[in-house]
Design an enzyme around this catalytic site. Structure first.
Site, mmCIF file in Angstrom:
data_model
loop_
_atom_site.group_PDB
_atom_site.id
_atom_site.type_symbol
_atom_site.label_atom_id
_atom_site.label_comp_id
_atom_site.label_asym_id
_atom_site.label_seq_id
_atom_site.Cartn_x
_atom_site.Cartn_y
_atom_site.Cartn_z
ATOM 1 N N THR A 45 -17.741 74.260 23.441
ATOM 2 C CA THR A 45 -17.742 73.392 22.252
ATOM 3 C C THR A 45 -19.105 72.724 22.056
ATOM 4 O O THR A 45 -19.635 72.675 20.938
ATOM 5 C CB THR A 45 -16.677 72.277 22.427
ATOM 6 O OG1 THR A 45 -15.493 72.862 22.939
ATOM 7 C CG2 THR A 45 -16.407 71.564 21.124
ATOM 8 N N TRP A 47 -22.065 73.587 22.946
ATOM 9 C CA TRP A 47 -23.069 74.559 22.485
ATOM 10 C C TRP A 47 -22.867 74.881 21.003
ATOM 11 O O TRP A 47 -23.813 74.845 20.195
ATOM 12 C CB TRP A 47 -22.938 75.815 23.337
ATOM 13 C CG TRP A 47 -23.970 76.864 23.125
ATOM 14 C CD1 TRP A 47 -25.219 76.715 22.573
ATOM 15 C CD2 TRP A 47 -23.853 78.242 23.494
ATOM 16 N NE1 TRP A 47 -25.886 77.909 22.575
ATOM 17 C CE2 TRP A 47 -25.069 78.856 23.137
ATOM 18 C CE3 TRP A 47 -22.847 79.005 24.101
ATOM 19 C CZ2 TRP A 47 -25.294 80.223 23.363
ATOM 20 C CZ3 TRP A 47 -23.072 80.352 24.336
ATOM 21 C CH2 TRP A 47 -24.284 80.945 23.967
ATOM 22 N N HIS A 105 -9.835 69.463 18.971
ATOM 23 C CA HIS A 105 -9.252 70.355 19.991
ATOM 24 C C HIS A 105 -7.790 70.672 19.650
ATOM 25 O O HIS A 105 -7.093 71.295 20.439
ATOM 26 C CB HIS A 105 -9.287 69.691 21.367
ATOM 27 C CG HIS A 105 -10.652 69.571 21.969
ATOM 28 N ND1 HIS A 105 -11.514 70.650 22.100
ATOM 29 C CD2 HIS A 105 -11.306 68.516 22.502
ATOM 30 C CE1 HIS A 105 -12.633 70.235 22.687
ATOM 31 N NE2 HIS A 105 -12.543 68.960 22.931
ATOM 32 N N SER A 135 -13.775 76.135 34.348
ATOM 33 C CA SER A 135 -14.548 75.059 33.739
ATOM 34 C C SER A 135 -13.642 73.832 33.539
ATOM 35 O O SER A 135 -14.040 72.693 33.784
ATOM 36 C CB SER A 135 -15.115 75.542 32.403
ATOM 37 O OG SER A 135 -15.978 74.583 31.864
HETATM 38 P P1 A3P Z 1 -19.082 75.870 32.695
HETATM 39 O O1 A3P Z 1 -18.211 74.766 33.200
HETATM 40 O O2 A3P Z 1 -18.529 77.233 32.979
HETATM 41 O O3 A3P Z 1 -20.492 75.743 33.131
HETATM 42 P P2 A3P Z 1 -17.165 72.492 26.330
HETATM 43 O O4 A3P Z 1 -18.456 72.239 25.649
HETATM 44 O O5 A3P Z 1 -16.144 73.122 25.435
HETATM 45 O O6 A3P Z 1 -16.668 71.308 27.060
HETATM 46 O O7 A3P Z 1 -17.458 73.640 27.385
HETATM 47 C C1 A3P Z 1 -18.295 73.406 28.472
HETATM 48 C C2 A3P Z 1 -18.772 74.737 29.016
HETATM 49 O O8 A3P Z 1 -19.797 75.251 28.157
HETATM 50 C C3 A3P Z 1 -19.388 74.559 30.397
HETATM 51 O O9 A3P Z 1 -19.118 75.768 31.090
HETATM 52 C C4 A3P Z 1 -20.853 74.395 30.038
HETATM 53 O O10 A3P Z 1 -21.735 74.659 31.083
HETATM 54 C C5 A3P Z 1 -20.999 75.412 28.914
HETATM 55 N N1 A3P Z 1 -22.158 75.123 28.055
HETATM 56 C C6 A3P Z 1 -22.578 73.922 27.592
HETATM 57 N N2 A3P Z 1 -23.681 74.052 26.841
HETATM 58 C C7 A3P Z 1 -23.986 75.358 26.827
HETATM 59 C C8 A3P Z 1 -25.047 76.130 26.223
HETATM 60 N N3 A3P Z 1 -25.985 75.551 25.511
HETATM 61 N N4 A3P Z 1 -25.035 77.454 26.430
HETATM 62 C C9 A3P Z 1 -24.074 78.042 27.137
HETATM 63 N N5 A3P Z 1 -23.061 77.387 27.748
HETATM 64 C C10 A3P Z 1 -23.010 76.055 27.585
#
Ligand code: A3P
Length: 299
Positions: A45, A47, A105, A135
């Site tokens: 989310t 990202w 969400h 995650s």
């Molecule tokens: P991991 O826990 O596998 O590292 P959300 O944003 O929905 O909470 O999801 C978080 C997940 O997205 C985490 O995964 C995080 O590291 C990953 N994430 C956050 N920013 C990112 C980016 N710029 N590129 C790729 N993955 C990213």
């Protein structure tokens, strides 16, 4: 253990998200120009918010895009049920200029008719369920205040397989948006984290087009797209001061650091945590649920 409550087939924490969603359902009036980022938890989310915000605001004067350098993406694209309507006082979103970029969400199946008929657009992102779960397990143990309530991987896995997790069951959450995207592709864009990782540029172009602000040839030549990809990469976002030391305004008894949103950012990290047997159980459960839908998460 922290209590979950089921509402119309989906699981919530009764003190977080559910009251906020009830308020948002009754009071949030979407505009046709609104764009709602819709996700289960932990699918990227943060990202997607950064990419959408940077893309939508790339031509503003003064340039709003640079807010991403000093603000966490969750501040730039606020969540409806946790942040905006998760407080006692109702927000006045009429003062926010169009196009408003917001997030939720909440599963599609729970959206009120007023949202569905508003003409606004929904961008949905999901991720391989095994990585989503890993995650989620890391994240949730940070959210749970009391160390005695932190959950073992095995316990949380069993609950996840039963669909008992925030905004779960994951399969129903994903299928709701998948089916809606088949019926109404102009209004619902369905994205996968793995595809976003493997070809970010192609997916970013798709996102820009969907949001009604496609990149022009000139912009592509001038490296506008590259700049956004760079600005929103895992490394760039993680290394910003605000994401290293800032905190999230969640209504918890302890602060949640923004760094929690930047753990590893990789595809396939589940192999480091799940046994082959667990992986197979989750795969099989998902395959069964997705059967006949045309959707799969095969690696
Ligand atoms: P991991 O826990 O596998 O590292 P959300 O944003 O929905 O909470 O999801 C978080 C997940 O997205 C985490 O995964 C995080 O590291 C990953 N994430 C956050 N920013 C990112 C980016 N710029 N590129 C790729 N993955 C990213």
């Amino acid at each position: 253990l922290r209590q979950y409550r089921q509402y119309k087939g989906f699981w919530f924490w009764p003190d977080m998200m559910l009251p906020g969603f009830m308020a948002a359902k009754d009071h949030f009036i979407p505009r046709p120009s609104d764009i709602l980022i819709c996700t289960p938890l932990k699918v990227g989310t943060t990202w997607l918010k950064a990419l959408a915000f940077a893309t939508l605001n790339r031509n503003d004067q003064p340039c709003k895009q640079s807010l991403l350098l000093s603000h966490n993406p969750h501040d730039c694209v606020p969540n409806l049920e946790v942040i905006l309507y998760g407080r006692k006082r109702l927000p006045d979103l009429t003062v926010v200029p169009s196009p408003r970029l917001l997030s939720t969400h909440v599963p599609y199946q729970l959206f009120p008719t007023s949202w569905l008929s508003s003409g606004c657009k929904f961008v949905f992102l999901c991720r391989n369920p095994k990585d989503t779960f890993i995650s989620y397990w890391h994240y949730l143990n940070k959210l749970i205040e009391d160390v005695n309530h932190k959950q073992s991987l095995g316990d949380m896995f069993d609950a996840f397989l039963k669909g008992v997790h925030l905004n779960g069951p994951l399969w129903d959450h994903v299928l709701g948006f998948w089916n809606a995207s088949l019926v109404n592709p102009d209004k619902v864009l369905f994205l996968k984290y793995e595809e976003l990782k493997s070809d970010t540029a192609v997916n970013l172009k798709k996102l820009a087009e969907f949001m009604g602000c496609p990149f022009t040839e000139e912009e592509e030549r001038d490296g506008v797209l590259e700049k956004i990809l760079d600005m929103c990469s895992f490394e760039s976002l993680r290394n910003l001061e605000v994401n290293k030391t800032g905190t999230m305004p969640l209504k918890l008894s302890h602060d949640i650091g923004n760094e929690v949103f930047f753990r590893k950012g990789e595809v396939g990290d589940w192999v480091n945590f799940l046994t082959p047997e667990m992986a197979q159980r989750l795969d099989q459960a998902m395959e069964q649920k997705f059967e006949g839908s045309g959707l799969s998460f095969k690696e």
